[in-house]
Design a protein around this motif. Sequence first.
Motif, PDB file in Angstrom:
ATOM      1  N   ARG A  16       0.834  -1.206   0.000  1.00 58.69           N
ATOM      2  CA  ARG A  16       0.000   0.000   0.000  1.00 58.69           C
ATOM      3  C   ARG A  16       0.872   1.260   0.000  1.00 58.69           C
ATOM      4  O   ARG A  16       0.571   2.247  -0.666  1.00 58.69           O
ATOM      5  CB  ARG A  16      -0.939  -0.014   1.206  1.00 58.69           C
ATOM      6  CG  ARG A  16      -2.104   0.978   1.112  1.00 58.69           C
ATOM      7  CD  ARG A  16      -2.979   0.874   2.356  1.00 58.69           C
ATOM      8  NE  ARG A  16      -3.564  -0.438   2.481  1.00 58.69           N
ATOM      9  CZ  ARG A  16      -4.728  -0.815   1.959  1.00 58.69           C
ATOM     10  NH1 ARG A  16      -5.439   0.074   1.271  1.00 58.69           N
ATOM     11  NH2 ARG A  16      -5.189  -2.022   2.124  1.00 58.69           N
ATOM     12  N   VAL A  52       2.185   1.818  -3.491  1.00 52.58           N
ATOM     13  CA  VAL A  52       1.126   2.222  -4.415  1.00 52.58           C
ATOM     14  C   VAL A  52       0.814   3.707  -4.275  1.00 52.58           C
ATOM     15  O   VAL A  52       0.746   4.437  -5.268  1.00 52.58           O
ATOM     16  CB  VAL A  52      -0.145   1.373  -4.199  1.00 52.58           C
ATOM     17  CG1 VAL A  52      -1.358   2.028  -4.866  1.00 52.58           C
ATOM     18  CG2 VAL A  52       0.045  -0.029  -4.754  1.00 52.58           C
ATOM     19  N   ALA A  90       1.541   6.451  -7.107  1.00 55.74           N
ATOM     20  CA  ALA A  90       0.365   7.129  -7.666  1.00 55.74           C
ATOM     21  C   ALA A  90       0.468   8.641  -7.493  1.00 55.74           C
ATOM     22  O   ALA A  90       0.189   9.409  -8.426  1.00 55.74           O
ATOM     23  CB  ALA A  90      -0.909   6.601  -7.001  1.00 55.74           C
ATOM     24  N   LEU A 100      -3.392  -4.834   0.549  1.00 52.48           N
ATOM     25  CA  LEU A 100      -4.276  -4.353  -0.512  1.00 52.48           C
ATOM     26  C   LEU A 100      -5.398  -5.346  -0.749  1.00 52.48           C
ATOM     27  O   LEU A 100      -5.164  -6.550  -0.872  1.00 52.48           O
ATOM     28  CB  LEU A 100      -3.480  -4.141  -1.800  1.00 52.48           C
ATOM     29  CG  LEU A 100      -2.408  -3.041  -1.760  1.00 52.48           C
ATOM     30  CD1 LEU A 100      -1.550  -3.105  -3.014  1.00 52.48           C
ATOM     31  CD2 LEU A 100      -3.045  -1.668  -1.624  1.00 52.48           C
ATOM     32  N   VAL A 114      -8.101  -2.066  -4.953  1.00 55.01           N
ATOM     33  CA  VAL A 114      -8.047  -2.313  -6.398  1.00 55.01           C
ATOM     34  C   VAL A 114      -9.019  -1.383  -7.119  1.00 55.01           C
ATOM     35  O   VAL A 114      -8.695  -0.818  -8.178  1.00 55.01           O
ATOM     36  CB  VAL A 114      -8.369  -3.787  -6.715  1.00 55.01           C
ATOM     37  CG1 VAL A 114      -8.488  -4.002  -8.223  1.00 55.01           C
ATOM     38  CG2 VAL A 114      -7.285  -4.702  -6.137  1.00 55.01           C
ATOM     39  N   ILE A 148      -7.347   2.001  -7.175  1.00 55.43           N
ATOM     40  CA  ILE A 148      -6.279   2.065  -8.185  1.00 55.43           C
ATOM     41  C   ILE A 148      -6.879   2.217  -9.578  1.00 55.43           C
ATOM     42  O   ILE A 148      -6.378   2.990 -10.408  1.00 55.43           O
ATOM     43  CB  ILE A 148      -5.392   0.819  -8.104  1.00 55.43           C
ATOM     44  CG1 ILE A 148      -4.638   0.782  -6.767  1.00 55.43           C
ATOM     45  CG2 ILE A 148      -4.409   0.771  -9.266  1.00 55.43           C
ATOM     46  CD1 ILE A 148      -3.939  -0.527  -6.486  1.00 55.43           C
ATOM     47  N   THR A 149      -7.967   1.496  -9.833  1.00 52.06           N
ATOM     48  CA  THR A 149      -8.639   1.580 -11.139  1.00 52.06           C
ATOM     49  C   THR A 149      -9.200   2.979 -11.365  1.00 52.06           C
ATOM     50  O   THR A 149      -9.073   3.555 -12.456  1.00 52.06           O
ATOM     51  CB  THR A 149      -9.771   0.550 -11.216  1.00 52.06           C
ATOM     52  OG1 THR A 149      -9.240  -0.763 -10.992  1.00 52.06           O
ATOM     53  CG2 THR A 149     -10.456   0.592 -12.574  1.00 52.06           C
ATOM     54  N   TRP A 169      -8.165   5.735  -9.885  1.00 51.32           N
ATOM     55  CA  TRP A 169      -7.014   6.628 -10.051  1.00 51.32           C
ATOM     56  C   TRP A 169      -6.485   6.565 -11.482  1.00 51.32           C
ATOM     57  O   TRP A 169      -6.200   7.605 -12.091  1.00 51.32           O
ATOM     58  CB  TRP A 169      -5.902   6.231  -9.069  1.00 51.32           C
ATOM     59  CG  TRP A 169      -4.623   6.957  -9.298  1.00 51.32           C
ATOM     60  CD1 TRP A 169      -4.248   8.157  -8.765  1.00 51.32           C
ATOM     61  CD2 TRP A 169      -3.541   6.553 -10.153  1.00 51.32           C
ATOM     62  NE1 TRP A 169      -3.002   8.527  -9.233  1.00 51.32           N
ATOM     63  CE2 TRP A 169      -2.551   7.560 -10.086  1.00 51.32           C
ATOM     64  CE3 TRP A 169      -3.314   5.444 -10.956  1.00 51.32           C
ATOM     65  CZ2 TRP A 169      -1.350   7.485 -10.805  1.00 51.32           C
ATOM     66  CZ3 TRP A 169      -2.126   5.353 -11.670  1.00 51.32           C
ATOM     67  CH2 TRP A 169      -1.157   6.361 -11.589  1.00 51.32           C
ATOM     68  N   ALA A 170      -6.338   5.361 -12.026  1.00 49.00           N
ATOM     69  CA  ALA A 170      -5.812   5.195 -13.383  1.00 49.00           C
ATOM     70  C   ALA A 170      -6.743   5.844 -14.410  1.00 49.00           C
ATOM     71  O   ALA A 170      -6.282   6.501 -15.357  1.00 49.00           O
ATOM     72  CB  ALA A 170      -5.621   3.715 -13.699  1.00 49.00           C
ATOM     73  N   LEU A 177      -7.498   7.628  -4.781  1.00 46.33           N
ATOM     74  CA  LEU A 177      -6.554   7.595  -3.663  1.00 46.33           C
ATOM     75  C   LEU A 177      -7.296   7.496  -2.330  1.00 46.33           C
ATOM     76  O   LEU A 177      -6.821   6.837  -1.389  1.00 46.33           O
ATOM     77  CB  LEU A 177      -5.667   8.838  -3.687  1.00 46.33           C
ATOM     78  CG  LEU A 177      -4.540   8.824  -4.732  1.00 46.33           C
ATOM     79  CD1 LEU A 177      -3.927  10.207  -4.880  1.00 46.33           C
ATOM     80  CD2 LEU A 177      -3.469   7.813  -4.339  1.00 46.33           C
ATOM     81  N   ILE A 186      -8.183   3.906  -1.707  1.00 47.75           N
ATOM     82  CA  ILE A 186      -7.007   3.123  -1.302  1.00 47.75           C
ATOM     83  C   ILE A 186      -6.749   3.297   0.195  1.00 47.75           C
ATOM     84  O   ILE A 186      -6.264   2.376   0.865  1.00 47.75           O
ATOM     85  CB  ILE A 186      -5.771   3.547  -2.118  1.00 47.75           C
ATOM     86  CG1 ILE A 186      -5.980   3.256  -3.607  1.00 47.75           C
ATOM     87  CG2 ILE A 186      -4.516   2.828  -1.638  1.00 47.75           C
ATOM     88  CD1 ILE A 186      -4.892   3.813  -4.515  1.00 47.75           C
TER      89      ILE A 186
END
Length: 273
Positions: A67, A70, A74, A143, A148, A151-152, A154-155, A205, A208
């Motif tokens: 974590r 990540v 990020a 995590l 997850v 993160i998705t 954020w991406a 974020l 997360i």
Amino acid sequence: MNSVHWGALAPNLAAAAGAALAVLLITFAVAVRRGLHRIVDIAWGIAFTAVATVTFLLSAGHGDDGRRLVVLAATALWGLRLAAHIAHRSRGHGEDPRYTALLAKAPGNQKWYALRTVYLLQAALVWLISLPVQIASYSTAPLGPLAVCGITLWAAGLLFETVGDHQLARFKADPHNRGRIMDRGLWAWTRHPNYFGDSLLWWGLYLIACTSWPTAAAALISPVTMTLLLTVGSGKRLLENHMAHRPGFADYVARTSGFLPLPPRRPRSRTGG
């Protein structure tokens, strides 16, 4: 379940504030020397990266390593990309009209007014908005599915922001588009794809950092503050006030969503029924 080392997090909050303040004070000194306050926009992403780096170093042994990595990656990827983009975009330009207008209202010394209302304020906002990064780094939980999803999100936000910036840069680079309103690509679906992407990735974020109800409550102020800044604060509102006089902008506003990406609206018929 309490999954955060709150005792270890407490001194990190002070160190993060110091990191953000250091970046903005250095930027202030450079801006005064150059007579150009627009460079503070470059420091925004750098300050977040500094906070994430300090937090990563101090949280060693206190939080889950996956974590921690990540949120560092990020934050740094977003912050440094944004700083590089703004630096490239502003190269060769003079003062930003926003700062010219702000300093014109200074009741006394413009330099110290700028320090109070721009630099110190931004340092405080960096610290506040970075709370999910700090909290997540001190979480011992590995995590999981929610991370997850974060993160998705954020991406998706970073992609939206990056593509929007790239499309606008290409549009402005064409001399034939001088004076025209960018209404293509993502800009046909929202008037601010870069701001929307920014908001989206900070909600990512936040997810997360959500490893328990206390962390979810403590970190919620971050994405809420960022979204408000982008929509009713210094982002969308000021930019649209500046662009309101441009030919075609009113029509663009009428057919294009202000923030959330939505299909373009059809122009209303001017003929009577």
